[in-house]
Design a protein around this motif. Structure first.
Motif, PDB file in Angstrom:
ATOM      1  N   ARG A  25      78.818   5.062  54.570  1.00 18.91           N
ATOM      2  CA  ARG A  25      80.279   5.048  54.454  1.00 18.91           C
ATOM      3  C   ARG A  25      80.777   4.471  53.139  1.00 18.91           C
ATOM      4  O   ARG A  25      81.844   4.840  52.676  1.00 18.91           O
ATOM      5  CB  ARG A  25      80.911   4.259  55.592  1.00 18.91           C
ATOM      6  CG  ARG A  25      80.863   4.970  56.910  1.00 18.91           C
ATOM      7  CD  ARG A  25      81.479   4.132  57.974  1.00 18.91           C
ATOM      8  NE  ARG A  25      80.569   3.021  58.294  1.00 18.91           N
ATOM      9  CZ  ARG A  25      80.753   2.162  59.261  1.00 18.91           C
ATOM     10  NH1 ARG A  25      81.828   2.237  60.005  1.00 18.91           N
ATOM     11  NH2 ARG A  25      79.887   1.214  59.501  1.00 18.91           N
ATOM     12  N   MET A  30      77.138   6.210  48.664  1.00 16.02           N
ATOM     13  CA  MET A  30      77.243   7.633  48.307  1.00 16.02           C
ATOM     14  C   MET A  30      76.921   7.848  46.832  1.00 16.02           C
ATOM     15  O   MET A  30      76.276   8.838  46.474  1.00 16.02           O
ATOM     16  CB  MET A  30      78.635   8.167  48.634  1.00 16.02           C
ATOM     17  CG  MET A  30      78.877   8.374  50.112  1.00 16.02           C
ATOM     18  SD  MET A  30      77.637   9.419  50.936  1.00 16.02           S
ATOM     19  CE  MET A  30      77.828  10.960  50.078  1.00 16.02           C
ATOM     20  N   LEU A  53      79.152   9.661  57.985  1.00 14.72           N
ATOM     21  CA  LEU A  53      79.828  10.401  56.923  1.00 14.72           C
ATOM     22  C   LEU A  53      81.195  10.854  57.401  1.00 14.72           C
ATOM     23  O   LEU A  53      81.337  11.352  58.507  1.00 14.72           O
ATOM     24  CB  LEU A  53      79.015  11.625  56.511  1.00 14.72           C
ATOM     25  CG  LEU A  53      77.651  11.365  55.892  1.00 14.72           C
ATOM     26  CD1 LEU A  53      76.927  12.684  55.669  1.00 14.72           C
ATOM     27  CD2 LEU A  53      77.782  10.579  54.612  1.00 14.72           C
ATOM     28  N   ALA A  57      83.295  11.290  52.114  1.00 12.90           N
ATOM     29  CA  ALA A  57      81.878  11.232  51.775  1.00 12.90           C
ATOM     30  C   ALA A  57      81.300  12.634  51.659  1.00 12.90           C
ATOM     31  O   ALA A  57      80.498  12.922  50.767  1.00 12.90           O
ATOM     32  CB  ALA A  57      81.118  10.425  52.815  1.00 12.90           C
ATOM     33  N   ASN A  81      77.975  13.360  62.714  1.00 10.66           N
ATOM     34  CA  ASN A  81      78.818  12.518  61.879  1.00 10.66           C
ATOM     35  C   ASN A  81      80.276  12.756  62.268  1.00 10.66           C
ATOM     36  O   ASN A  81      80.613  13.824  62.765  1.00 10.66           O
ATOM     37  CB  ASN A  81      78.610  12.861  60.396  1.00 10.66           C
ATOM     38  CG  ASN A  81      77.329  12.280  59.851  1.00 10.66           C
ATOM     39  OD1 ASN A  81      77.204  11.084  59.687  1.00 10.66           O
ATOM     40  ND2 ASN A  81      76.366  13.158  59.584  1.00 10.66           N
TER      41      ASN A  81
END
Length: 95
Positions: A25, A30, A53, A57, A81
């Motif tokens: 997150r 990322m 995610l 993201a 996700n």
């Protein structure tokens, strides 16, 4: 995720990366993942199941995947996700 920069040099020829159940997150997480993708030209499978995610993201990831010279990616698993259907459509429109 702070271990990723150390791994980049060691895994520039990596074919499968399974990061399932990692918390991706944060922007830093990322960024590190995208840097790793940029450095890898052989990745065939990227598995990001249950990584928390979100749409933002996913957008960052899509940018990295379209920018990279890696043409070998065959599997991108972002299942389980919290991503809305519209966000999937945007991502797959970019790829």
């Amino acid at each position: 995720m702070s271990f990723l920069p150390k791994m980049i040099a060691d895994f520039s020829c990596l074919e499968v990366l399974d990061m399932s159940d990692s918390d991706l997150r944060s922007k830093d997480s990322m960024t590190q993942l995208c840097n790793m993708i940029d450095e890898n030209q052989t990745l065939k499978e990227l598995i990001l199941r249950r990584c928390m995610l979100n749409g933002k993201a996913l957008s960052i990831l899509a940018g990295a995947l379209t920018k990279t010279g890696n043409k070998n990616l065959k599997v991108l698993d972002v299942s389980e996700n919290p991503i809305q259907d519209e966000q999937y459509k945007v991502m797959f429109g970019l790829l």
